[in-house]
Design an enzyme around this catalytic site. Structure first.
Site, PDB file in Angstrom:
ATOM      1  N   HIS A 168      33.690  40.006  38.129  1.00 33.30           N
ATOM      2  CA  HIS A 168      35.135  40.256  38.101  1.00 33.30           C
ATOM      3  C   HIS A 168      35.682  39.605  36.821  1.00 33.30           C
ATOM      4  O   HIS A 168      35.119  38.615  36.352  1.00 33.30           O
ATOM      5  CB  HIS A 168      35.715  39.573  39.348  1.00 33.30           C
ATOM      6  CG  HIS A 168      37.169  39.799  39.597  1.00 33.30           C
ATOM      7  ND1 HIS A 168      38.153  39.106  38.938  1.00 33.30           N
ATOM      8  CD2 HIS A 168      37.810  40.617  40.452  1.00 33.30           C
ATOM      9  CE1 HIS A 168      39.335  39.489  39.396  1.00 33.30           C
ATOM     10  NE2 HIS A 168      39.154  40.414  40.308  1.00 33.30           N
TER      11      HIS A 168
ATOM     12  N   ASP B  18      30.938  32.550  42.393  1.00 28.62           N
ATOM     13  CA  ASP B  18      32.202  33.200  42.743  1.00 28.62           C
ATOM     14  C   ASP B  18      32.020  33.763  44.145  1.00 28.62           C
ATOM     15  O   ASP B  18      31.301  34.752  44.338  1.00 28.62           O
ATOM     16  CB  ASP B  18      32.496  34.305  41.721  1.00 28.62           C
ATOM     17  CG  ASP B  18      33.716  35.134  42.097  1.00 28.62           C
ATOM     18  OD1 ASP B  18      34.227  34.981  43.225  1.00 28.62           O
ATOM     19  OD2 ASP B  18      34.160  35.945  41.269  1.00 28.62           O
TER      20      ASP B  18
ATOM     21  N   GLN C 188      34.309  37.267  47.502  1.00 29.45           N
ATOM     22  CA  GLN C 188      33.992  38.364  48.423  1.00 29.45           C
ATOM     23  C   GLN C 188      32.904  37.996  49.434  1.00 29.45           C
ATOM     24  O   GLN C 188      32.481  38.856  50.207  1.00 29.45           O
ATOM     25  CB  GLN C 188      33.539  39.610  47.632  1.00 29.45           C
ATOM     26  CG  GLN C 188      34.565  40.177  46.680  1.00 29.45           C
ATOM     27  CD  GLN C 188      35.793  40.757  47.388  1.00 29.45           C
ATOM     28  OE1 GLN C 188      35.808  40.953  48.603  1.00 29.45           O
ATOM     29  NE2 GLN C 188      36.833  41.015  46.618  1.00 29.45           N
TER      30      GLN C 188
ATOM     31  N   LYS D 286      42.136  36.350  50.916  1.00 27.40           N
ATOM     32  CA  LYS D 286      41.155  37.382  51.268  1.00 27.40           C
ATOM     33  C   LYS D 286      40.487  37.079  52.608  1.00 27.40           C
ATOM     34  O   LYS D 286      39.599  37.797  53.052  1.00 27.40           O
ATOM     35  CB  LYS D 286      40.081  37.479  50.180  1.00 27.40           C
ATOM     36  CG  LYS D 286      40.596  38.033  48.843  1.00 27.40           C
ATOM     37  CD  LYS D 286      39.466  38.180  47.866  1.00 27.40           C
ATOM     38  CE  LYS D 286      39.903  38.273  46.428  1.00 27.40           C
ATOM     39  NZ  LYS D 286      40.455  39.566  46.055  1.00 27.40           N
TER      40      LYS D 286
ATOM     41  N   CYS E  46      39.325  45.225  38.276  1.00 26.15           N
ATOM     42  CA  CYS E  46      39.182  43.990  37.483  1.00 26.15           C
ATOM     43  C   CYS E  46      37.719  43.737  37.139  1.00 26.15           C
ATOM     44  O   CYS E  46      37.276  42.579  37.083  1.00 26.15           O
ATOM     45  CB  CYS E  46      39.773  42.775  38.210  1.00 26.15           C
ATOM     46  SG  CYS E  46      41.541  42.859  38.359  1.00 26.15           S
TER      47      CYS E  46
HETATM   48  N1  PMP Z   1      36.105  37.387  42.046  1.00 27.50           N
HETATM   49  C1  PMP Z   1      35.905  38.448  42.825  1.00 27.50           C
HETATM   50  C2  PMP Z   1      34.499  38.906  43.085  1.00 27.50           C
HETATM   51  C3  PMP Z   1      36.992  39.124  43.371  1.00 27.50           C
HETATM   52  O1  PMP Z   1      36.801  40.193  44.134  1.00 27.50           O
HETATM   53  C4  PMP Z   1      38.305  38.639  43.116  1.00 27.50           C
HETATM   54  C5  PMP Z   1      39.509  39.332  43.690  1.00 27.50           C
HETATM   55  N2  PMP Z   1      39.490  40.717  43.576  1.00 27.50           N
HETATM   56  C6  PMP Z   1      38.447  37.513  42.308  1.00 27.50           C
HETATM   57  C7  PMP Z   1      37.330  36.910  41.797  1.00 27.50           C
HETATM   58  C8  PMP Z   1      39.792  36.955  41.959  1.00 27.50           C
HETATM   59  O2  PMP Z   1      40.436  36.492  43.112  1.00 27.50           O
HETATM   60  P1  PMP Z   1      41.947  35.978  42.995  1.00 27.50           P
HETATM   61  O3  PMP Z   1      42.736  37.159  42.487  1.00 27.50           O
HETATM   62  O4  PMP Z   1      42.311  35.602  44.377  1.00 27.50           O
HETATM   63  O5  PMP Z   1      41.945  34.865  42.031  1.00 27.50           O
END
Ligand code: PMP
Length: 414
Positions: free
Chosen positions: A124, A202, A205, A228, A370
């Site tokens: 991401h 990270d 998910q 999430k 993203c």
């Molecule tokens: N890493 C991953 C794998 C994600 O799916 C996301 C959210 N889509 C993020 C990081 C970023 O999360 P946040 O917007 O809550 O900072």
């Protein structure tokens, strides 16, 4: 929960009773953010209505209650992910802020010109850009672990080859928010530690959807977001091994994160408070604790089992549709993937797909998620549509999604 009951769970989520475009809401955008149970919403109300006060300062009853609620939430998070204690749990705004904290604070002290930083091709943006900035600032080299030839998981040879460069840090996602693939972060951590690298996972998910144990993985840092996993927005977690956090400089400084201040010096507060400058996000922190309680009651193993079932069902149904391509592992490799399914319909822009879904009351995400390098450069798509499931989704909602895809195909004559 003795018996996993989707209907019982659904009754706790007020928003699932609402309509979108006159149709009952079908929420399939859980990878973006989850819905909140009434218990979490009530915790927020209760704090503001009954014991709103600043923490760590007030020597009166409601301030003590707020302080206990906030610290108690950290204890719950520590236990939930198998951390040694809440000293290892830093509250930040979200996963993005957690990763930035490490990239800036740890990175500044430890990465030098010519050093290697290793991430993967399926990250991401929040696990790419902070490292890219660090590399640029320090004159370091940013390397990527390649996808395997089927573009599902990570290429084992690439992992070994990249680690031979002895990177200072390896940062990778546990579950891809596009492919749904589950990476063996435990094995990557073991290999990375052998070469002396520090590992950040990270877990945005993964922690919401499966049992995750930081000690079992062995990683140095782990990042995830409350929003999430049934919790409020504006609160997220940076887990760090105590030693690593002790060695790190805090990103921000000011009130609450210090123990003593003199006109010519200061000392930092103990962990985890050293990293939380200024008034914390108290209400959301406390309500995050309620979200953890909720997930524990249902059971993470039950949630994972439910998502596997519904994802397999969806993959099987999608497989039977001409002109529809899904990404990541297929139904037979369900153990290797989470409840995220990115798909494309031949010749139809994903924004048109999402719009037709919307008219059917179905919320899905369409775009680059993203993860632009992955979607545009590796999967060679301008954008993708994505279904993502959680504990309250029904199989009948998958049927509705499939019906919506058939409608798209009919309109666009696919
Ligand atoms: N890493 C991953 C794998 C994600 O799916 C996301 C959210 N889509 C993020 C990081 C970023 O999360 P946040 O917007 O809550 O900072």
């Amino acid at each position: 929960m003795k018996r996993f009951s989707v209907e019982q769970i659904r009754s706790d989520f007020p928003i699932l009773k609402t309509k979108m475009n006159g149709k009952p809401l079908i929420y399939l955008d859980n990878a973006a953010t989850s819905q909140k149970p009434r218990q979490v919403i009530e915790t927020l109300d209760n704090y503001y209505e009954n014991y709103n006060a600043n923490i760590h300062r007030g020597l009166y009853k409601i301030a003590e209650r707020a302080t206990e609620g906030y610290s108690g939430s950290k204890e719950k998070v520590a236990k939930f992910i198998g951390a040694d204690s809440m000293r290892e749990i830093i509250y930040v705004r979200n996963t993005t802020e957690a990763i930035n904290t490490v990239a800036i604070s740890w990175g500044d002290a430890n990465v030098k010109k010519g050093d290697h930083i290793l991430i993967t091709e399926m990250e991401h943006h929040s696990n790419i850009v902070p490292w890219m900035r660090l590399a640029k600032k320090k004159g370091a080299v940013l390397d990527y672990i390649a996808l395997d030839k089927n573009k599902c998981g990570l290429d084992a040879q690439s992992i070994g080859g990249m680690l031979d460069k002895r990177p200072k840090v390896v940062a990778l996602t546990q579950v891809s928010n596009v492919l749904g693939s589950i990476n063996d972060v435990k094995e990557v951590t073991r290999m990375a530690h052998k070469t002396g690298a520090v590992v950040l996972v990270d877990a945005a998910q993964s922690v919401p959807h499966m049992a995750v144990d930081v000690k079992q993985i062995g990683c140095d840092f782990l990042a995830f977001s409350a929003h999430k996993m049934l919790g409020p927005t504006g609160i997220g977690v940076l887990y760090g091994k105590e030693d690593a956090l002790e060695d790190m400089e805090p990103l921000l400084s000011g009130g609450d994160m210090i123990k003593t201040v003199h006109y010519d010096s200061y000392t930092w507060n103990d962990l985890p408070w050293k990293f939380e400058a200024g008034t914390s996000n108290i209400a959301d922190g406390i309500a995050f604790g309620t979200a953890i309680d909720y997930l524990n009651t249902v059971g993470m193993h039950n949630i994972r089992a439910h998502e596997k079932k519904i994802t397999k069902y969806a993959l099987d149904e999608l497989d039977g549709l001409d002109g529809v391509t899904t990404y990541g592992y297929g139904a037979k490799d369900i153990e290797k993937r989470g409840g995220v399914i990115a798909f494309a319909i031949d010749g139809v822009h994903p924004h048109d797909v999402a719009q037709i879904f919307d008219s059917e009351g179905i919320a899905i995400r369409a775009g680059h998620h993203c993860a632009m390098p992955l979607v545009t450069e590796r999967l060679k798509q301008v954008a993708l549509s994505r279904l993502s499931f959680y504990l309250y989704n029904r199989e009948s909602e998958v049927d509705s999604a499939i019906a919506a895809i058939r409608k798209v195909k009919k309109i666009f004559k696919v």
